[in-house]
Design a protein around this motif. Structure first.
Motif, mmCIF file in Angstrom:
data_model
loop_
_atom_site.group_PDB
_atom_site.id
_atom_site.type_symbol
_atom_site.label_atom_id
_atom_site.label_comp_id
_atom_site.label_asym_id
_atom_site.label_seq_id
_atom_site.Cartn_x
_atom_site.Cartn_y
_atom_site.Cartn_z
ATOM 1 N N GLY A 1 68.710 68.083 0.733
ATOM 2 C CA GLY A 1 68.173 66.824 0.209
ATOM 3 C C GLY A 1 66.961 67.138 -0.654
ATOM 4 N N ARG A 2 66.317 66.115 -1.179
ATOM 5 C CA ARG A 2 65.159 66.372 -2.034
ATOM 6 C C ARG A 2 64.088 65.299 -1.833
ATOM 7 N NH1 ARG A 2 64.812 61.959 -3.058
ATOM 8 N NH2 ARG A 2 65.795 60.611 -4.595
ATOM 9 N N VAL A 3 62.855 65.642 -2.157
ATOM 10 C CA VAL A 3 61.876 64.591 -2.428
ATOM 11 C C VAL A 3 61.448 64.762 -3.882
ATOM 12 C CG1 VAL A 3 60.973 64.290 -0.088
ATOM 13 C CG2 VAL A 3 59.874 65.915 -1.615
ATOM 14 N N GLY A 61 57.535 61.378 -11.196
ATOM 15 C CA GLY A 61 58.532 61.182 -12.249
ATOM 16 C C GLY A 61 59.646 60.285 -11.720
ATOM 17 N N GLU A 62 59.297 59.023 -11.466
ATOM 18 C CA GLU A 62 60.269 58.110 -10.849
ATOM 19 C C GLU A 62 60.823 57.132 -11.875
ATOM 20 O OE1 GLU A 62 61.832 59.084 -8.062
ATOM 21 O OE2 GLU A 62 59.877 59.066 -7.069
ATOM 22 N N HIS A 63 62.129 56.943 -11.816
ATOM 23 C CA HIS A 63 62.843 56.052 -12.741
ATOM 24 C C HIS A 63 62.676 56.512 -14.193
ATOM 25 C CE1 HIS A 63 64.226 53.132 -9.775
ATOM 26 N NE2 HIS A 63 63.090 53.359 -9.158
ATOM 27 N N THR A 64 62.498 57.788 -14.349
ATOM 28 C CA THR A 64 62.423 58.376 -15.691
ATOM 29 C C THR A 64 63.723 59.091 -16.044
ATOM 30 O OG1 THR A 64 61.313 60.207 -14.601
ATOM 31 C CG2 THR A 64 59.924 58.686 -15.848
ATOM 32 N N ASP A 65 64.505 59.506 -15.018
ATOM 33 C CA ASP A 65 65.672 60.362 -15.334
ATOM 34 C C ASP A 65 66.688 59.652 -16.227
ATOM 35 O OD1 ASP A 65 66.640 58.784 -13.193
ATOM 36 O OD2 ASP A 65 67.529 60.481 -12.100
ATOM 37 N N TYR A 66 67.003 58.389 -15.892
ATOM 38 C CA TYR A 66 68.008 57.691 -16.713
ATOM 39 C C TYR A 66 67.410 57.159 -18.011
ATOM 40 C CZ TYR A 66 66.043 53.808 -13.979
ATOM 41 O OH TYR A 66 65.183 52.930 -13.364
ATOM 42 N N ASN A 67 66.133 57.435 -18.235
ATOM 43 C CA ASN A 67 65.519 57.114 -19.533
ATOM 44 C C ASN A 67 65.302 58.377 -20.367
ATOM 45 O OD1 ASN A 67 65.044 54.170 -19.522
ATOM 46 N ND2 ASN A 67 63.914 54.642 -17.646
ATOM 47 N N GLY A 95 75.073 53.801 -10.103
ATOM 48 C CA GLY A 95 74.644 54.181 -11.452
ATOM 49 C C GLY A 95 73.381 55.017 -11.490
ATOM 50 N N SER A 96 73.276 56.061 -10.670
ATOM 51 C CA SER A 96 72.036 56.846 -10.605
ATOM 52 C C SER A 96 71.909 57.805 -11.782
ATOM 53 C CB SER A 96 72.007 57.643 -9.307
ATOM 54 O OG SER A 96 73.074 58.556 -9.301
ATOM 55 N N GLY A 97 70.700 58.326 -11.984
ATOM 56 C CA GLY A 97 70.469 59.374 -12.974
ATOM 57 C C GLY A 97 70.896 60.720 -12.419
ATOM 58 N N ILE A 98 70.431 61.810 -13.052
ATOM 59 C CA ILE A 98 70.922 63.135 -12.650
ATOM 60 C C ILE A 98 69.955 63.897 -11.743
ATOM 61 C CG2 ILE A 98 69.969 64.456 -14.614
ATOM 62 C CD1 ILE A 98 72.897 65.808 -14.576
ATOM 63 N N MET A 99 68.765 63.307 -11.505
ATOM 64 C CA MET A 99 67.735 64.064 -10.778
ATOM 65 C C MET A 99 68.220 64.640 -9.450
ATOM 66 S SD MET A 99 64.021 62.947 -9.394
ATOM 67 C CE MET A 99 64.485 61.409 -8.633
ATOM 68 N N ASP A 100 68.806 63.811 -8.598
ATOM 69 C CA ASP A 100 69.075 64.232 -7.221
ATOM 70 C C ASP A 100 70.087 65.376 -7.169
ATOM 71 O OD1 ASP A 100 67.496 62.026 -6.852
ATOM 72 O OD2 ASP A 100 69.121 60.728 -6.171
ATOM 73 N N GLN A 101 71.161 65.245 -7.938
ATOM 74 C CA GLN A 101 72.204 66.265 -7.946
ATOM 75 C C GLN A 101 71.666 67.570 -8.551
ATOM 76 O OE1 GLN A 101 72.584 63.113 -9.037
ATOM 77 N NE2 GLN A 101 74.026 62.269 -7.551
ATOM 78 N N GLY A 114 68.848 45.719 -7.593
ATOM 79 C CA GLY A 114 67.528 46.123 -8.068
ATOM 80 C C GLY A 114 67.554 47.321 -9.002
ATOM 81 N N TYR A 115 68.235 48.377 -8.584
ATOM 82 C CA TYR A 115 68.271 49.606 -9.372
ATOM 83 C C TYR A 115 68.994 49.378 -10.704
ATOM 84 C CZ TYR A 115 68.872 54.629 -10.320
ATOM 85 O OH TYR A 115 68.853 55.882 -10.878
ATOM 86 N N ASN A 116 70.166 48.758 -10.610
ATOM 87 C CA ASN A 116 70.940 48.514 -11.832
ATOM 88 C C ASN A 116 70.213 47.581 -12.778
ATOM 89 O OD1 ASN A 116 72.935 50.138 -10.847
ATOM 90 N ND2 ASN A 116 74.093 48.459 -9.937
ATOM 91 N N THR A 167 58.731 57.660 -2.998
ATOM 92 C CA THR A 167 59.567 58.677 -3.628
ATOM 93 C C THR A 167 61.007 58.190 -3.664
ATOM 94 O OG1 THR A 167 60.139 61.038 -3.642
ATOM 95 C CG2 THR A 167 60.028 59.987 -1.487
ATOM 96 N N GLY A 168 61.719 58.487 -4.746
ATOM 97 C CA GLY A 168 63.086 58.001 -4.895
ATOM 98 C C GLY A 168 63.086 56.636 -5.571
ATOM 99 N N ALA A 169 64.134 55.883 -5.311
ATOM 100 C CA ALA A 169 64.321 54.632 -6.055
ATOM 101 C C ALA A 169 63.336 53.538 -5.681
ATOM 102 C CB ALA A 169 65.743 54.130 -5.837
ATOM 103 N N GLY A 170 62.790 53.584 -4.450
ATOM 104 C CA GLY A 170 61.958 52.475 -3.987
ATOM 105 C C GLY A 170 62.809 51.430 -3.291
HETATM 106 C C1 GLA Z 1 67.418 57.458 -7.188
HETATM 107 C C2 GLA Z 1 68.430 57.952 -8.225
HETATM 108 C C3 GLA Z 1 67.779 58.957 -9.176
HETATM 109 C C4 GLA Z 1 66.490 58.389 -9.765
HETATM 110 C C5 GLA Z 1 65.598 57.801 -8.685
HETATM 111 C C6 GLA Z 1 64.392 57.088 -9.242
HETATM 112 O O1 GLA Z 1 67.031 58.510 -6.362
HETATM 113 O O2 GLA Z 1 69.520 58.559 -7.574
HETATM 114 O O3 GLA Z 1 68.682 59.322 -10.180
HETATM 115 O O4 GLA Z 1 66.765 57.438 -10.753
HETATM 116 O O5 GLA Z 1 66.296 56.888 -7.846
HETATM 117 O O6 GLA Z 1 63.538 57.998 -9.847
#
Ligand code: GLA
Length: 375
Positions: A28-30, A34-40, A164-170, A220-222, A324-327
């Motif tokens: 897993g990750r923390v 840099g939150e909600h920046t990946d999909y931007n 619809g998440s960004g690529i950060m976590d993977q 919320g996220y979408n 940390t993460g999506a909130g």
């Molecule tokens: C979730 C998503 C990530 C990223 C964060 C917010 O963890 O899976 O892609 O958008 O929220 O930074």
């Protein structure tokens, strides 16, 4: 082998009557900042945690069976079959995405075991995806690079699971290294390690799970993503990564606030990396607090519980703290002087009790290795 890897391997043998060919695990990750920046198209700075999900994989005593997936944690067998909104959708999604990308994977069965807390924002889903991808890659002899595997896992999450998440976590789960944070440019998908030597700085990484359920697939996220895309369109740019403070005059209301967060957060990530390179944890902590304030006030993804933790952290001697993460619930992190973590978590727990919040769970993590094949 790690304990989780042994457990996955043992379960595989019990369920399928032979030893697995491959055992892989991923963490897993923390996200440090840099939150909600990946999909931007912006910057993130995650590190892997010392909790993992392991996947043991092989031909599975095939004898006419379909691909079967077994979870040791749920003690449950599923067919590869159709999507069913269970844990099995993650390995299914990865196998599907590999096929979509034109890779031919051999028929397989798999057993999964892990110790990443589920559903609390520590990316257990990315961990199972990353471990499955690495195991399938090795089992089928594909030789896909790590960055491409991260893209495949994101595709599984977006187009199969439907989040619809960004690529950060993977990306973090596949590419982080022990003792390091990872600065990722989510546009170029280039990354560099940034040393994160917390013990030398006398600090511990404390994670507070507020136990408030997050619904990531939820509106919320979408909704935040859609607002960012709208703001970018209004500015005539591809992604908010390219927006500047001057552009904010052209926006109003939600678009203004969300864009202001993305612009300031991207700048904070780069400043945070400089602070880490200078071993200036005071500055790093200040940036964490600023990130939280921006997520609370401009991005509006915090909760009373997360805010309470961050305020308590500030009052009880943390160098920095933020969600940390999506909130929308889930976890917050704090950098706390070593040797003070127990007093610190007791004090935070007290603050939660006074407000009649759910009792939080606390973890101390060390920055750990990304996905690995076990020997
Ligand atoms: C979730 C998503 C990530 C990223 C964060 C917010 O963890 O899976 O892609 O958008 O929220 O930074």
């Amino acid at each position: 082998m790690r304990e989780t890897e042994q457990r996955a391997a043992r379960s595989y043998t019990e369920q399928f009557g032979e030893e697995p060919d491959i055992v892989a695990s991923a963490p897993g990750r923390v996200n440090l900042i840099g939150e909600h920046t990946d999909y931007n198209g912006g910057f993130v700075l995650p590190c892997a945690i010392d909790r993992r999900i392991a996947v043991a994989l092989g031909a599975g005593g095939r004898g006419g069976f379909e691909t079967r997936l077994y979870s040791a944690d749920f003690d449950e067998m599923r067919q590869i079959g159709e999507k069913d909104s269970s844990w099995a959708d993650y390995p299914r999604g990865v196998a599907w995405a590999m096929g979509e990308e034109g890779y031919e994977i051999k028929p397989f069965s798999a057993a999964v075991a892990g110790d990443v807390p589920l559903g609390s924002g520590l990316s257990s889903s990315a961990a199972i995806e990353a471990a499955t991808a690495l195991a399938l890659d090795a089992f089928s002899g594909l030789g896909v690079g790590r960055t491409d595997l991260a893209v495949i896992c994101q595709r599984a999450e977006n187009d199969y699971v439907g989040v619809g998440s960004g690529i950060m976590d993977q990306y973090a789960s596949l590419l982080c290294e022990a003792g390091e944070a990872l600065l990722l440019d989510c546009r170029s998908l280039e990354a560099v390690n940034v040393p994160l030597d917390l013990p030398s700085a006398g600090l511990a990484l404390v994670v507070c799970d507020t136990r408030v359920e997050r619904g990531l697939a939820d509106t919320g996220y979408n909704d935040r993503r859609a607002t960012c895309e709208r703001a970018a369109r209004m500015l005539g740019i591809e992604e908010l990564r390219d927006a500047t403070e001057g552009d904010l005059d052209l926006l109003s209301e939600a678009e203004l606030k969300r864009a202001r967060h993305v612009i300031s957060e991207n700048a904070r990530v780069l400043e945070a990396v400089e602070a880490l390179e200078d071993e200036d944890f005071e500055e790093f902590g200040r940036l964490m607090y600023a990130s939280h304030a921006s997520l609370r006030d401009d991005y509006e993804v915090s909760t009373l519980e997360l805010d309470t933790f961050v305020r308590a952290a500030q009052q009880h001697g943390a160098t920095g703290a933020r969600l940390t993460g999506a909130g929308f619930g889930g976890c917050a992190i704090a950098l706390v002087p070593q040797g003070e973590t127990e007093v610190f978590t007791d004090a935070c727990e007290q603050e939660f009790a006074e407000r009649a919040f759910e009792k939080p769970a606390f973890y101390e993590f060390v920055p750990s290795a990304g996905a690995e094949l076990a020997d």
